[in-house]
Motif scaffolding. Structure first.
Motif, PDB file in Angstrom:
ATOM      1  N   ARG A 351       0.534  -0.826  -0.280  1.00 17.73           N
ATOM      2  CA  ARG A 351      -0.251   0.127  -0.047  1.00 17.73           C
ATOM      3  C   ARG A 351       0.569   0.992  -0.105  1.00 17.73           C
ATOM      4  O   ARG A 351       0.370   2.130  -0.547  1.00 17.73           O
ATOM      5  N   ARG A 352       1.983   1.209   0.737  1.00 17.74           N
ATOM      6  CA  ARG A 352       2.979   2.410   0.811  1.00 17.74           C
ATOM      7  C   ARG A 352       3.968   2.850  -0.527  1.00 17.74           C
ATOM      8  O   ARG A 352       4.295   3.533  -0.253  1.00 17.74           O
ATOM      9  N   HIS A 353       4.109   1.408  -0.779  1.00 19.16           N
ATOM     10  CA  HIS A 353       5.032   1.822  -1.665  1.00 19.16           C
ATOM     11  C   HIS A 353       4.666   1.123  -3.618  1.00 19.16           C
ATOM     12  O   HIS A 353       5.505   2.089  -4.029  1.00 19.16           O
ATOM     13  N   ILE A 354       3.240   1.781  -3.687  1.00 18.63           N
ATOM     14  CA  ILE A 354       3.077   2.226  -4.818  1.00 18.63           C
ATOM     15  C   ILE A 354       2.228   3.076  -5.112  1.00 18.63           C
ATOM     16  O   ILE A 354       1.850   3.617  -4.715  1.00 18.63           O
ATOM     17  N   ALA A 355       3.009   4.413  -5.850  1.00 20.95           N
ATOM     18  CA  ALA A 355       2.928   5.536  -6.430  1.00 20.95           C
ATOM     19  C   ALA A 355       1.206   5.897  -6.286  1.00 20.95           C
ATOM     20  O   ALA A 355       0.668   6.574  -6.505  1.00 20.95           O
ATOM     21  N   ALA A 356       0.403   5.010  -7.362  1.00 19.46           N
ATOM     22  CA  ALA A 356      -0.610   5.682  -8.053  1.00 19.46           C
ATOM     23  C   ALA A 356      -1.759   5.133  -7.132  1.00 19.46           C
ATOM     24  O   ALA A 356      -1.603   4.315  -6.348  1.00 19.46           O
ATOM     25  N   ASP A 357      -2.730   5.543  -7.207  1.00 14.60           N
ATOM     26  CA  ASP A 357      -3.695   5.343  -6.339  1.00 14.60           C
ATOM     27  C   ASP A 357      -5.230   4.076  -6.827  1.00 14.60           C
ATOM     28  O   ASP A 357      -5.960   4.209  -6.463  1.00 14.60           O
ATOM     29  N   VAL A 358      -4.777   4.221  -8.124  1.00  8.61           N
ATOM     30  CA  VAL A 358      -5.424   3.066  -8.550  1.00  8.61           C
ATOM     31  C   VAL A 358      -4.965   1.908  -9.875  1.00  8.61           C
ATOM     32  O   VAL A 358      -3.902   3.189 -10.685  1.00  8.61           O
ATOM     33  N   LEU A 359      -5.459   0.796  -9.578  1.00  4.47           N
ATOM     34  CA  LEU A 359      -3.874   0.185 -10.746  1.00  4.47           C
ATOM     35  C   LEU A 359      -4.802  -1.096 -11.130  1.00  4.47           C
ATOM     36  O   LEU A 359      -5.791  -2.128 -11.190  1.00  4.47           O
ATOM     37  N   ALA A 360      -4.476  -1.091 -12.808  1.00  2.29           N
ATOM     38  CA  ALA A 360      -4.937  -1.522 -13.425  1.00  2.29           C
ATOM     39  C   ALA A 360      -4.722  -3.324 -13.558  1.00  2.29           C
ATOM     40  O   ALA A 360      -3.602  -2.927 -13.583  1.00  2.29           O
ATOM     41  N   ALA A 361      -4.895  -3.964 -12.576  1.00  2.00           N
ATOM     42  CA  ALA A 361      -4.265  -5.554 -11.658  1.00  2.00           C
ATOM     43  C   ALA A 361      -4.313  -6.520 -12.668  1.00  2.00           C
ATOM     44  O   ALA A 361      -5.362  -6.723 -12.754  1.00  2.00           O
ATOM     45  N   VAL A 362      -3.276  -7.591 -13.384  1.00  3.52           N
ATOM     46  CA  VAL A 362      -3.265  -9.258 -13.496  1.00  3.52           C
ATOM     47  C   VAL A 362      -2.447  -9.585 -12.256  1.00  3.52           C
ATOM     48  O   VAL A 362      -1.847  -9.128 -12.677  1.00  3.52           O
ATOM     49  N   ALA A 363      -3.116 -10.968 -11.773  1.00  5.50           N
ATOM     50  CA  ALA A 363      -2.440 -11.328 -10.810  1.00  5.50           C
ATOM     51  C   ALA A 363      -2.052 -12.463 -11.257  1.00  5.50           C
ATOM     52  O   ALA A 363      -3.242 -13.451 -11.240  1.00  5.50           O
ATOM     53  N   VAL A 364      -0.889 -12.947 -11.112  1.00  5.90           N
ATOM     54  CA  VAL A 364      -1.078 -15.056 -11.853  1.00  5.90           C
ATOM     55  C   VAL A 364      -0.592 -16.171 -11.572  1.00  5.90           C
ATOM     56  O   VAL A 364       0.627 -15.216 -10.501  1.00  5.90           O
ATOM     57  N   PRO A 365      -1.319 -16.989 -10.395  1.00 10.41           N
ATOM     58  CA  PRO A 365      -0.475 -17.749  -9.610  1.00 10.41           C
ATOM     59  C   PRO A 365       0.330 -18.790 -10.365  1.00 10.41           C
ATOM     60  O   PRO A 365       0.376 -19.652 -11.197  1.00 10.41           O
ATOM     61  N   LEU A 366       1.349 -19.012  -9.212  1.00  9.86           N
ATOM     62  CA  LEU A 366       2.449 -19.660 -10.072  1.00  9.86           C
ATOM     63  C   LEU A 366       2.682 -21.517  -9.615  1.00  9.86           C
ATOM     64  O   LEU A 366       2.396 -21.342  -8.005  1.00  9.86           O
ATOM     65  N   ILE A 367       2.079 -21.961  -9.868  1.00 10.63           N
ATOM     66  CA  ILE A 367       0.951 -23.383  -9.280  1.00 10.63           C
ATOM     67  C   ILE A 367       2.714 -24.627 -10.608  1.00 10.63           C
ATOM     68  O   ILE A 367       2.947 -24.751 -11.507  1.00 10.63           O
ATOM     69  N   ARG A 368       2.906 -25.116  -9.227  1.00 12.82           N
ATOM     70  CA  ARG A 368       4.291 -26.136  -9.838  1.00 12.82           C
ATOM     71  C   ARG A 368       3.605 -27.865  -9.493  1.00 12.82           C
ATOM     72  O   ARG A 368       3.721 -27.883  -8.023  1.00 12.82           O
ATOM     73  N   GLU A 369       3.798 -28.555  -9.748  1.00  9.85           N
ATOM     74  CA  GLU A 369       3.201 -29.699  -8.976  1.00  9.85           C
ATOM     75  C   GLU A 369       1.896 -29.904  -7.807  1.00  9.85           C
ATOM     76  O   GLU A 369       1.905 -30.574  -6.892  1.00  9.85           O
TER      77      GLU A 369
END
Length: 585
Positions: A351-369
């Protein structure tokens, strides 16, 4: 008719040779020759030439000339029917001129350069001073190119203005007086009339072509030209977008291939996170990229690396809880998450480290076995409304799969590497790695002629360790070795080189430390072990002591052998003086 074509009244031209003031000098002889070839009974002869109007304009006139002859065959009259085709010819030439640009758009997709060139042709050929091309971008219109509008906005709400009405209805709009139109949104106060034509192809409205005038209303010819140009441009845009989509897919998959090569080429675990993020940014550009990884010891997820202009590197190390933000949700749901996040919904660690107040985001899980190793977050702060295309989401899913594989391979390699350089019992470096690392330290010391720092060594040897093994067994001895290794790991700095040298012997190299510094540290270690009660495998409470010898690198003989030999002399003296002490040599 004369007045319509030339601006002169009939009385002004009656009796005057029209060659003298209505025609271009270079066209007079060709016209005379054409008239001289007229014959009785022949159909009207067609010709074209420019006439100069009273106000100095040059107009292209299409003529049909008919001759009347008397009974003797002598010419008595010529009846010429003239049609001003200036605008029509100009429009035809304009359409011909825009064809190569349309072909370029169809082949490679619309670019700022090709769209601007398209409008320049219309401006130069037709004299239009206010032109704009609006292109559809999801739920709004963007300005692809414009001429004559110094403050044209980059985006347009399709629910407003005459342009928006043309887009919504799919029908051309011609407004002779824009001030009388309730939908008109003024961009330039000088504009008086406007034509807006939707760019439609295969049932889709791709944008709007806008033509505006500042003096008098635009005419039927302008509307016909706008419709013809819009039709050609719409087809070009449709084909161009299809080509662009194929090109984008090829580019992204090519970039994905580069990403895979990068990911597979980096085997060092500590270098992998920044390399993966930098490579991912090359495939899908964004201002915020975060790699979150699983810590096996705690089962918690922490930020392992960040990349991009929109995030502070201080975010590294923060904990991301499952279900928190897009990243945490992708971990808990084991699925791709696409969202538009306000700051209040960022994970606390970010929260304190991203400069923008709004973020268009894509999050991808990293799954192995079947194990969720972490997640990759890609966020845009400068194009929040645009977000991510379906193709980019598809590519990010593939990136996540490749990243998970790379992380697994790097972790396995790190484990194998650790087995090769670490002592299995204590977890400290083994003798082989110690010797190689010390040689590197000393070589660096030799190179740093002007900025050499002291280097100190400490040799430790557990007192009467053989007797302890005889009295309590080897498992008890192993417990003492592990306990002493734990003390060393706690007391020394992470930059210090600590190793199990052999049996019950241990060694430490301290860069930037003097012999006196080494003595102080060795004394702390000695006192800590002496005061420690160690529980054996059968519950027996064991005590142990240690002797140590300290030395400092001699500039006259800066070798591994000399440094360790001197420390070993100190250790020998400590043993002879009664053990459980530190001696410097």
């Amino acid at each position: 008719a004369c007045e319509v074509l030339t601006g002169y009244t009939f009385d002004e031209v009656r009796g005057r040779p029209f060659y003298d003031f209505l025609m271009l000098p270079e066209e007079i002889e060709p016209v005379k020759d054409a008239l001289g070839r007229l014959r009785a009974g022949e159909p009207p002869a067609a010709s074209e030439n420019y006439w100069i109007t009273r106000d100095g304009q040059l107009r292209l006139i299409a003529w049909l000339d008919t001759c009347f002859f008397d009974e003797k065959g002598s010419l008595t009259h010529i009846v010429s029917t003239g049609l001003d085709i200036t605008d029509e010819r100009r429009a035809q030439e304009t359409l011909t001129a825009v064809e190569p640009i349309g072909t370029e758009i169809a082949k490679h997709g619309p670019t700022a350069e090709t769209l601007a060139a398209f409008l320049r042709v219309l401006a130069e050929r037709m004299g239009y001073r206010h032109l704009a091309l609006f292109l559809r971008a999801r739920d709004h219109l963007t300005v692809g190119a414009h001429i004559g509008y110094p403050d044209e906005p980059t985006e347009l709400d399709p629910g407003r203005g005459i342009v928006g009405r043309a887009f919504r209805t799919g029908r051309p709009q011609r407004v002779d007086d824009v001030r009388s139109d309730p939908d008109y949104v003024a961009v330039d106060a000088a504009v008086t009339s406007e034509i807006d034509v939707p760019l439609s192809a295969e049932g889709m409205t791709l944008g709007v072509l806008s033509i505006a005038a500042t003096s008098g209303p635009l005419g039927d010819g302008d509307l016909r030209l706008a419709l013809a140009v819009a039709e050609r441009l719409a087809v070009a845009l449709l084909l161009g977008r299809a080509q662009q989509s194929l090109a984008d897919r090829a580019r992204l998959f090519g970039a994905l291939n580069d990403f895979a090569r990068t990911a597979n080429s980096i085997l060092a675990e500590e270098r992998l996170a920044p390399a993966l993020l930098a490579a991912a940014a090359e495939v899908v550009p964004a201002e915020v990229l975060v790699l979150v990884g699983l810590e096996e010891e705690t089962g918690r997820y922490h930020v392992q690396g960040v990349h991009g202009s929109g995030i502070d590197p201080a975010a590294v190390g923060g904990e991301i809880r499952p279900g928190e933000g897009a990243t945490g949700r992708s971990i808990s749901s084991r699925a791709l998450v696409v969202d538009r996040l306000p700051r209040t919904r960022y994970p606390r660690a970010l929260r304190r480290h991203i400069a923008a107040d709004v973020l268009a985001a894509v999050a991808v899980p990293l799954i192995r076995e079947g194990v969720v190793l972490g997640a990759l977050l890609v966020g845009r702060t400068e194009a929040v409304e645009r977000g991510f295309t379906e193709l980019e989401r598809e590519i990010l899913t593939l990136i996540g799969t490749q990243a998970a594989l790379s992380l697994t391979n790097a972790h396995l390699l790190a484990e194998v590497h650790a087995l090769a350089i670490r002592d299995a019992l204590t977890g400290l470096y083994n003798r082989r790695h110690f010797d190689e690392a010390l040689e590197h330290i000393l070589a660096r010391w030799v190179r740093q002629r002007e900025e050499r720092r002291p280097v100190a060594a400490i040799m430790f040897d557990l007192d009467r360790f053989g007797q302890l093994n005889k009295d309590h067994g080897h498992q008890a001895g192993d417990a003492v070795l592990r306990a002493f290794a734990g003390i060393l790991q706690t007391r020394f700095r992470s930059a210090d080189l600590i190793a199990r040298y052999g049996g019950e012997e241990f060694v430490a190299i301290l860069e930037g430390s003097t012999r006196d510094d080494a003595i102080a540290v060795a004394e702390d270690v000695r006192r800590l072990l002496r005061s420690r009660l160690i529980t054996g495998p059968d519950g027996t409470r064991l005590r142990a002591t240690v002797s140590a010898g300290c030395a400092e690198l001699d500039p006259i003989e800066p070798t591994r052998e000399a440094l360790l030999r001197t420390a070993d002399v100190g250790l020998f003296m400590a043993k002879r003086n009664g053990r459980d002490q530190v001696v410097a040599a």
